[in-house]
Design an enzyme around this catalytic site. Structure first.
Site, PDB file in Angstrom:
ATOM      1  N   CYS A 111       0.817  -1.224   0.000  1.00  0.00           N
ATOM      2  CA  CYS A 111       0.000   0.000   0.000  1.00  0.00           C
ATOM      3  C   CYS A 111       0.845   1.267   0.000  1.00  0.00           C
ATOM      4  O   CYS A 111       0.329   2.355  -0.269  1.00  0.00           O
ATOM      5  CB  CYS A 111      -0.948  -0.001   1.194  1.00  0.00           C
ATOM      6  SG  CYS A 111      -1.969  -1.473   1.258  1.00  0.00           S
ATOM      7  N   HIS A 255      -2.695   6.989   3.208  1.00  0.00           N
ATOM      8  CA  HIS A 255      -3.239   5.707   2.746  1.00  0.00           C
ATOM      9  C   HIS A 255      -4.609   5.517   3.379  1.00  0.00           C
ATOM     10  O   HIS A 255      -4.800   5.755   4.569  1.00  0.00           O
ATOM     11  CB  HIS A 255      -2.286   4.574   3.136  1.00  0.00           C
ATOM     12  CG  HIS A 255      -2.856   3.223   2.838  1.00  0.00           C
ATOM     13  ND1 HIS A 255      -3.482   2.939   1.649  1.00  0.00           N
ATOM     14  CD2 HIS A 255      -2.911   2.082   3.590  1.00  0.00           C
ATOM     15  CE1 HIS A 255      -3.901   1.681   1.672  1.00  0.00           C
ATOM     16  NE2 HIS A 255      -3.576   1.145   2.830  1.00  0.00           N
ATOM     17  N   ASN A 285     -10.251   0.338   0.941  1.00  0.00           N
ATOM     18  CA  ASN A 285      -8.782   0.325   0.857  1.00  0.00           C
ATOM     19  C   ASN A 285      -8.377  -0.272  -0.499  1.00  0.00           C
ATOM     20  O   ASN A 285      -8.563  -1.464  -0.734  1.00  0.00           O
ATOM     21  CB  ASN A 285      -8.241  -0.523   2.018  1.00  0.00           C
ATOM     22  CG  ASN A 285      -6.726  -0.637   2.003  1.00  0.00           C
ATOM     23  OD1 ASN A 285      -6.068  -0.287   1.033  1.00  0.00           O
ATOM     24  ND2 ASN A 285      -6.175  -1.163   3.090  1.00  0.00           N
TER      25      ASN A 285
HETATM   26  O1  UT7 Z   1      -3.571  -1.632   3.708  1.00  0.00           O
HETATM   27  C1  UT7 Z   1      -3.672  -2.673   4.618  1.00  0.00           C
HETATM   28  C2  UT7 Z   1      -3.583  -2.138   5.958  1.00  0.00           C
HETATM   29  N1  UT7 Z   1      -4.578  -2.710   6.828  1.00  0.00           N
HETATM   30  C3  UT7 Z   1      -5.097  -2.013   7.822  1.00  0.00           C
HETATM   31  O2  UT7 Z   1      -4.798  -0.857   8.005  1.00  0.00           O
HETATM   32  C4  UT7 Z   1      -6.029  -2.687   8.780  1.00  0.00           C
HETATM   33  C5  UT7 Z   1      -5.709  -2.310  10.206  1.00  0.00           C
HETATM   34  N2  UT7 Z   1      -6.670  -2.894  11.148  1.00  0.00           N
HETATM   35  C6  UT7 Z   1      -7.939  -2.454  11.259  1.00  0.00           C
HETATM   36  O3  UT7 Z   1      -8.361  -1.547  10.542  1.00  0.00           O
HETATM   37  C7  UT7 Z   1      -8.807  -3.051  12.324  1.00  0.00           C
HETATM   38  O4  UT7 Z   1      -8.015  -3.839  13.188  1.00  0.00           O
HETATM   39  C8  UT7 Z   1      -9.961  -3.926  11.755  1.00  0.00           C
HETATM   40  C9  UT7 Z   1     -10.975  -3.037  11.036  1.00  0.00           C
HETATM   41  C10 UT7 Z   1      -9.426  -4.971  10.802  1.00  0.00           C
HETATM   42  C11 UT7 Z   1     -10.678  -4.612  12.902  1.00  0.00           C
HETATM   43  O5  UT7 Z   1     -11.175  -3.643  13.818  1.00  0.00           O
HETATM   44  P1  UT7 Z   1     -10.978  -3.827  15.384  1.00  0.00           P
HETATM   45  O6  UT7 Z   1     -11.619  -2.677  16.045  1.00  0.00           O
HETATM   46  O7  UT7 Z   1      -9.511  -4.064  15.647  1.00  0.00           O
HETATM   47  O8  UT7 Z   1     -11.864  -5.104  15.656  1.00  0.00           O
HETATM   48  P2  UT7 Z   1     -11.429  -6.448  16.395  1.00  0.00           P
HETATM   49  O9  UT7 Z   1     -10.517  -7.243  15.541  1.00  0.00           O
HETATM   50  O10 UT7 Z   1     -11.010  -6.127  17.794  1.00  0.00           O
HETATM   51  O11 UT7 Z   1     -12.805  -7.201  16.481  1.00  0.00           O
HETATM   52  C12 UT7 Z   1     -13.839  -6.796  17.395  1.00  0.00           C
HETATM   53  C13 UT7 Z   1     -15.002  -7.753  17.256  1.00  0.00           C
HETATM   54  C14 UT7 Z   1     -14.563  -9.220  17.325  1.00  0.00           C
HETATM   55  O12 UT7 Z   1     -15.590  -9.939  17.983  1.00  0.00           O
HETATM   56  P3  UT7 Z   1     -15.419 -10.348  19.544  1.00  0.00           P
HETATM   57  O13 UT7 Z   1     -14.207 -11.185  19.595  1.00  0.00           O
HETATM   58  O14 UT7 Z   1     -15.259  -9.034  20.272  1.00  0.00           O
HETATM   59  O15 UT7 Z   1     -16.694 -11.060  19.834  1.00  0.00           O
HETATM   60  C15 UT7 Z   1     -14.532  -9.646  15.876  1.00  0.00           C
HETATM   61  O16 UT7 Z   1     -14.756 -11.008  15.695  1.00  0.00           O
HETATM   62  O17 UT7 Z   1     -15.605  -7.572  15.986  1.00  0.00           O
HETATM   63  C16 UT7 Z   1     -15.680  -8.832  15.307  1.00  0.00           C
HETATM   64  N3  UT7 Z   1     -15.585  -8.595  13.877  1.00  0.00           N
HETATM   65  C17 UT7 Z   1     -16.654  -8.282  13.115  1.00  0.00           C
HETATM   66  N4  UT7 Z   1     -17.948  -8.155  13.401  1.00  0.00           N
HETATM   67  C18 UT7 Z   1     -18.775  -7.823  12.394  1.00  0.00           C
HETATM   68  C19 UT7 Z   1     -14.467  -8.612  13.097  1.00  0.00           C
HETATM   69  N5  UT7 Z   1     -14.787  -8.315  11.833  1.00  0.00           N
HETATM   70  C20 UT7 Z   1     -16.140  -8.110  11.811  1.00  0.00           C
HETATM   71  C21 UT7 Z   1     -17.046  -7.763  10.790  1.00  0.00           C
HETATM   72  N6  UT7 Z   1     -18.362  -7.624  11.127  1.00  0.00           N
HETATM   73  N7  UT7 Z   1     -16.678  -7.557   9.505  1.00  0.00           N
END
Ligand code: UT7
Length: 328
Positions: A111, A255, A285
């Site tokens: 990216c 980005h 993205n």
């Molecule tokens: O260019 C590539 C660069 N990539 C990035 O910049 C990505 C960087 N990371 C992020 O943007 C974030 O970490 C994410 C958007 C990927 C995830 O957000 P988060 O606030 O870190 O969520 P999390 O992983 O802590 O998940 C929270 C909850 C989890 O459930 P539990 O364990 O709390 O019950 C996940 O299973 O949200 C759940 N979850 C979802 N729920 C509904 C994860 N993905 C989803 C989804 N829909 N799509």
């Protein structure tokens, strides 16, 4: 020596996926995606090869620049989703647009690709036998390597392309490019070959999580943490070289991965969010295409004006990061 961005162009496929469309593949919903990422919809390439999107963006950039294809001396393409391992996307685009006098190669810095590509263009333009014009094309069909069973990653990405025609100039320019290869295993997609048998028993290869062949794997939390540090760092290291601060910048073009990452970076820099161009709500993205898509949209909307100072700041798989300060 700096560069002058003579003209830019972009292309996104017509097919749009909104957040609720993902309910067909995974357990998710619009509210979660909006509040955790800021993304509302993204484009999907469908039948369109990445080179085709890149070619269309390149032709638009040439027209804006008033430059003929045969006047281009070098084409640099950035992509993590090339249609071919070889030939390069740059060679395909070179043929397709009729840039018969251009050298051509691809560059993969994930990216951060456009930042790396533009900085590489400047270095070629600064050389003794410099080309007159360089065409930088960033084109990504991320939907080809997204795992539509993985709700944490598939909802983030979109497809699209953008391109810039640049020439040398005496405008201000500063850059910083960085990489931290220890982060390789938190964001990766393997080659198309069934690599299990040919993987080395090594500290490097053993550390990778298992993932279906060539599908994208991401440890979201670790990448998030890296990103919130990398964006301000990339800015400060590039701007610091020429004694500039955030107050000298008219527009930050980061980005476009997650609006929360951008908000945290803005806070760390002490810069107002009004100075950040945001397109992730409608494009998601798009990997290396995200910064030039945002820049071109800023130009087309009349926000980015000639003479203004811009900060392009990126991060991505590698883990790579980088920043460019330039005058538009
Ligand atoms: O260019 C590539 C660069 N990539 C990035 O910049 C990505 C960087 N990371 C992020 O943007 C974030 O970490 C994410 C958007 C990927 C995830 O957000 P988060 O606030 O870190 O969520 P999390 O992983 O802590 O998940 C929270 C909850 C989890 O459930 P539990 O364990 O709390 O019950 C996940 O299973 O949200 C759940 N979850 C979802 N729920 C509904 C994860 N993905 C989803 C989804 N829909 N799509």
């Amino acid at each position: 020596m700096g560069i002058n961005i003579l003209g830019m162009g972009s292309y996104v496929p017509e097919q749009t996926l909104c957040n609720d469309d993902f309910k067909k593949f995974v357990d998710t919903n619009d509210e979660w995606i909006r509040t955790r990422t800021g993304i509302v919809e993204r484009r999907m390439a469908g039948w369109e090869p990445a080179w085709y999107m890149g070619k269309t963006a390149a032709l638009a950039a040439l027209e804006k620049a008033g430059v003929k294809p045969e006047e281009i001396g070098l084409i640099i393409c950035t992509t993590v989703t090339p249609d071919f391992l070889t030939p390069s996307m740059a060679s395909i685009i070179q043929y397709e647009i009729g840039a018969e006098n251009a050298a051509a190669f691809d560059l993969n810095a994930a990216c951060s690709g456009f930042v790396y590509g533009l900085d590489t263009a400047r270095r070629f333009l600064a050389s003794d036998d410099s080309p007159k014009y360089v065409l930088v094309v960033s084109s990504e069909a991320t939907s080809r390597f997204c795992d539509f069973k993985d709700r944490q990653t598939c909802i983030l990405f979109g497809d699209g392309a953008a391109a810039a025609v640049v020439e040398k100039s005496d405008k201000i320019f500063s850059s910083f490019l960085g990489s931290d290869g220890s982060g390789a295993r938190v964001l990766f997609a393997r080659n198309l070959s069934p690599a299990k048998e040919i993987r080395l028993k090594s500290e490097f290869d053993d550390g990778f999580p298992e993932k279906d062949v060539h599908m994208l794997y991401q440890d979201g939390k670790t990448v998030y943490k890296f990103a919130t540090q990398a964006l301000p760092k990339a800015f400060e290291l590039a701007a610091g070289k020429i004694g500039m601060t955030k107050d000298d910048i008219d527009w930050f073009i980061p980005h476009q991965a997650n609006v929360r990452i951008i908000e945290t970076a803005a806070k760390k820099l002490g810069a107002h969010m009004d100075k950040f161009i945001i397109t992730l709500d409608h494009f998601g993205n798009t990997s290396s295409a995200s910064i030039p898509l945002a820049l071109n949209e800023g130009i087309e909307k009349g926000l980015v004006q000639r003479g203004q100072k811009l900060a392009l700041i990126g991060f991505g798989a590698g883990l790579t990061y980088g920043g460019i300060i330039l005058e538009y």
